[in-house]
Design a protein around this motif. Structure first.
Motif, PDB file in Angstrom:
ATOM      1  N   THR A   1       0.832  -1.205   0.000  1.00  0.00           N
ATOM      2  CA  THR A   1       0.000   0.000   0.000  1.00  0.00           C
ATOM      3  C   THR A   1       0.862   1.249   0.000  1.00  0.00           C
ATOM      4  N   HIS A   2       1.920   1.246   0.806  1.00  0.00           N
ATOM      5  CA  HIS A   2       2.830   2.391   0.845  1.00  0.00           C
ATOM      6  C   HIS A   2       3.515   2.576  -0.500  1.00  0.00           C
ATOM      7  N   TRP A   3       3.905   1.482  -1.135  1.00  0.00           N
ATOM      8  CA  TRP A   3       4.573   1.565  -2.441  1.00  0.00           C
ATOM      9  C   TRP A   3       3.627   2.093  -3.508  1.00  0.00           C
ATOM     10  N   LEU A   4       2.373   1.645  -3.457  1.00  0.00           N
ATOM     11  CA  LEU A   4       1.412   2.060  -4.470  1.00  0.00           C
ATOM     12  C   LEU A   4       1.138   3.562  -4.412  1.00  0.00           C
ATOM     13  N   LEU A   5       1.285   4.174  -3.250  1.00  0.00           N
ATOM     14  CA  LEU A   5       1.041   5.601  -3.116  1.00  0.00           C
ATOM     15  C   LEU A   5       2.230   6.439  -3.552  1.00  0.00           C
ATOM     16  N   GLY A   6       3.360   5.807  -3.783  1.00  0.00           N
ATOM     17  CA  GLY A   6       4.521   6.506  -4.314  1.00  0.00           C
ATOM     18  C   GLY A   6       5.423   7.078  -3.244  1.00  0.00           C
ATOM     19  N   SER A   7       6.710   6.843  -3.395  1.00  0.00           N
ATOM     20  CA  SER A   7       7.686   7.386  -2.457  1.00  0.00           C
ATOM     21  C   SER A   7       9.036   7.488  -3.143  1.00  0.00           C
ATOM     22  N   MET A   8       9.730   8.600  -2.914  1.00  0.00           N
ATOM     23  CA  MET A   8      11.067   8.797  -3.462  1.00  0.00           C
ATOM     24  C   MET A   8      12.159   8.241  -2.545  1.00  0.00           C
ATOM     25  N   ALA A   9      11.786   7.783  -1.357  1.00  0.00           N
ATOM     26  CA  ALA A   9      12.768   7.364  -0.367  1.00  0.00           C
ATOM     27  C   ALA A   9      13.719   6.270  -0.858  1.00  0.00           C
ATOM     28  N   PRO A  10      13.252   5.269  -1.639  1.00  0.00           N
ATOM     29  CA  PRO A  10      14.184   4.216  -2.067  1.00  0.00           C
ATOM     30  C   PRO A  10      15.160   4.645  -3.158  1.00  0.00           C
ATOM     31  N   SER A  11      15.085   5.870  -3.644  1.00  0.00           N
ATOM     32  CA  SER A  11      15.895   6.303  -4.789  1.00  0.00           C
ATOM     33  C   SER A  11      17.383   6.305  -4.441  1.00  0.00           C
ATOM     34  N   ARG A  12      18.172   5.685  -5.317  1.00  0.00           N
ATOM     35  CA  ARG A  12      19.618   5.678  -5.194  1.00  0.00           C
ATOM     36  C   ARG A  12      20.215   6.017  -6.551  1.00  0.00           C
ATOM     37  N   TRP A  13      21.521   6.226  -6.586  1.00  0.00           N
ATOM     38  CA  TRP A  13      22.140   6.702  -7.814  1.00  0.00           C
ATOM     39  C   TRP A  13      21.958   5.746  -8.987  1.00  0.00           C
ATOM     40  N   ASP A  14      21.974   4.432  -8.730  1.00  0.00           N
ATOM     41  CA  ASP A  14      21.813   3.488  -9.855  1.00  0.00           C
ATOM     42  C   ASP A  14      20.426   3.599 -10.470  1.00  0.00           C
ATOM     43  N   SER A  15      19.395   3.703  -9.631  1.00  0.00           N
ATOM     44  CA  SER A  15      18.037   3.845 -10.170  1.00  0.00           C
ATOM     45  C   SER A  15      17.845   5.207 -10.829  1.00  0.00           C
ATOM     46  N   VAL A  16      18.486   6.245 -10.292  1.00  0.00           N
ATOM     47  CA  VAL A  16      18.418   7.564 -10.914  1.00  0.00           C
ATOM     48  C   VAL A  16      19.051   7.542 -12.300  1.00  0.00           C
ATOM     49  N   ALA A  17      20.183   6.852 -12.423  1.00  0.00           N
ATOM     50  CA  ALA A  17      20.863   6.772 -13.722  1.00  0.00           C
ATOM     51  C   ALA A  17      19.991   6.076 -14.761  1.00  0.00           C
ATOM     52  N   VAL A  18      19.353   4.965 -14.373  1.00  0.00           N
ATOM     53  CA  VAL A  18      18.477   4.249 -15.305  1.00  0.00           C
ATOM     54  C   VAL A  18      17.291   5.117 -15.696  1.00  0.00           C
ATOM     55  N   CYS A  19      16.665   5.741 -14.706  1.00  0.00           N
ATOM     56  CA  CYS A  19      15.497   6.587 -14.986  1.00  0.00           C
ATOM     57  C   CYS A  19      15.883   7.768 -15.861  1.00  0.00           C
ATOM     58  N   ALA A  20      17.057   8.358 -15.608  1.00  0.00           N
ATOM     59  CA  ALA A  20      17.498   9.505 -16.400  1.00  0.00           C
ATOM     60  C   ALA A  20      17.726   9.118 -17.853  1.00  0.00           C
ATOM     61  N   ALA A  21      18.375   7.984 -18.076  1.00  0.00           N
ATOM     62  CA  ALA A  21      18.649   7.551 -19.451  1.00  0.00           C
ATOM     63  C   ALA A  21      17.358   7.293 -20.219  1.00  0.00           C
ATOM     64  N   VAL A  22      16.429   6.570 -19.588  1.00  0.00           N
ATOM     65  CA  VAL A  22      15.162   6.252 -20.253  1.00  0.00           C
ATOM     66  C   VAL A  22      14.327   7.511 -20.459  1.00  0.00           C
ATOM     67  N   THR A  23      14.288   8.376 -19.458  1.00  0.00           N
ATOM     68  CA  THR A  23      13.478   9.585 -19.562  1.00  0.00           C
ATOM     69  C   THR A  23      13.980  10.506 -20.659  1.00  0.00           C
ATOM     70  N   LEU A  24      15.275  10.759 -20.699  1.00  0.00           N
ATOM     71  CA  LEU A  24      15.823  11.648 -21.716  1.00  0.00           C
ATOM     72  C   LEU A  24      15.620  11.085 -23.120  1.00  0.00           C
ATOM     73  N   ALA A  25      15.839   9.777 -23.276  1.00  0.00           N
ATOM     74  CA  ALA A  25      15.624   9.151 -24.588  1.00  0.00           C
ATOM     75  C   ALA A  25      14.158   9.223 -24.985  1.00  0.00           C
ATOM     76  N   GLY A  26      13.260   8.931 -24.045  1.00  0.00           N
ATOM     77  CA  GLY A  26      11.832   8.967 -24.346  1.00  0.00           C
ATOM     78  C   GLY A  26      11.344  10.355 -24.691  1.00  0.00           C
TER      79      GLY A  26
END
Length: 370
Positions: free
Chosen positions: A218-243
């Motif tokens: 339930t907590h995950w479904l509501l969204g949270s930035m707390a688990p964010s780390r540099w590896d996940s940021v790098a993946v999200c950044a690459a996909v977001t910029l390309a998209g």
């Protein structure tokens, strides 16, 4: 209408009255009449607002951190001759605060642009990034990992959510394979697929979940930035910029879609192929966002509508401004979620809903629909 006729100023691309007549897009002028110089100035102002938001948000939290501490952390990481902070404070800034703030900016930009794209592709003013059922599939994938333990050792929650999102989108495209990707069928099929995976999530939780796993999901479904780390940021950044780059290339096609498939086809656009590309790109962007931070609502719904009042409906300006506004909005909403009930952190999706509902009602009032 002749081939050289411009798009009328301040026309609402999503209003039914604007759909009746094919309007050339490539020869259009900005709907607000702003010059290229003023548009560039507005964009630079938005970029400056985003940078300022990131700088301020890094400081926000239960631990008091000053701008000097942030500057020293950056200086130390860049190899400058500065005295390093205590390891705990340095790690708090570099490993915890900065990744989550950057993730908020990336996810906000991604969701806002996806909302703008889907509102044009489906010609539905209520379309948002979760229209395709991707978030429901992601929740099923996350539940399969957390509750059933499927792929827990190799995928993790984010990997399971991403796999579930792709599975739901694959089912959507399979069901639409003979429909020509008609806009109405996209909406209806997306709702059906979303309901199917929502039911599967509920079934798994009721059959095999306990109190702890249900609370975690339930907590995950509501969204949270707390688990964010540099590896996940790098993946999200690459996909977001390309998209975002791919979507930008289809800005003129998105303008024509707002007037209907016949108009787009008359302008030489391959409607089916273009819709397929845009649906795939938005699905991947949404899947990565949801897998990274959970399902965060209202960003992709309200931000594009708000930006249309500032820049007009043409997607050459709507898309980049939506990205900036979505990033700023989610950065500040995440900061609010961290401190509103400190030391208890509230999922950011709660605040996007609390802020999004009145903002969307304001948008409807401005459009004369309320």
């Amino acid at each position: 209408m002749s081939a050289s006729s411009p798009v009328p100023a301040r026309v609402d691309l999503l209003h039914p009255a604007a759909r009746a007549e094919p309007v050339p897009v490539r020869d259009s002028v900005p709907a607000t009449g702003r010059s290229a110089l003023s548009q560039a100035a507005l964009f630079l102002l938005g970029a400056a607002a985003l940078l300022a938001s990131v700088a301020v948000s890094v400081r926000v939290g239960t631990t008091d951190i000053g701008y000097a501490d942030v500057a020293r952390t950056f200086g130390f990481r860049l190899g400058l001759d500065v005295e390093p902070l205590p390891r705990l404070v340095d790690s708090l800034i570099w490993d915890l605060r900065l990744p989550r703030v950057l993730m908020a900016a990336l996810v906000g930009a991604s969701l806002a642009v996806c909302g703008a794209v889907l509102q044009a592709v489906t010609r539905n003013a209520l379309a948002d990034p979760y229209l395709l059922g991707v978030s429901s599939g992601a929740s099923t994938g996350a539940v399969a990992v957390v509750v059933l333990g499927i792929g827990a050792g190799s995928l993790g929650v984010a990997g399971g959510a991403f796999a579930g999102a792709l599975l739901s989108f694959g089912l959507l495209m399979l069901l639409l394979r003979r429909s020509g990707l008609d806009s109405m069928r996209i909406v209806l099929t997306g709702v059906v697929v979303g309901q199917l995976f929502t039911a599967l999530t509920s079934l798994v939780l009721m059959a095999a979940g306990d109190a702890d796993s249900t609370r975690a999901i339930t907590h995950w479904l509501l969204g949270s930035m707390a688990p964010s780390r540099w590896d996940s940021v790098a993946v999200c950044a690459a996909v977001t910029l390309a998209g975002l780059a791919v979507v930008w290339l289809y800005a003129n096609a998105l303008d024509s879609f707002s007037f209907g498939a016949d108009t787009a086809s008359s302008l030489g656009i391959d409607v089916r192929a273009t819709r397929a590309v845009l649906l795939v790109v938005t699905a991947v962007l949404t899947a990565v966002a949801v897998a990274s931070v959970g399902a965060i609502g209202f960003v992709g719904l309200i931000v594009p509508h708000g930006i249309r009042f500032l820049t007009g409906p043409l997607h050459r300006t709507l898309l980049p401004y939506s990205a900036l506004a979505g990033a700023v909005f989610l950065v500040w909403t995440d900061a609010l979620a961290r401190v509103a009930f400190a030391p208890q952190e509230v999922p950011v999706g709660v605040f996007t809903a609390l802020l999004g509902v009145p903002l969307f009602l304001l948008v409807l009032r401005k459009r004369g629909e309320l």
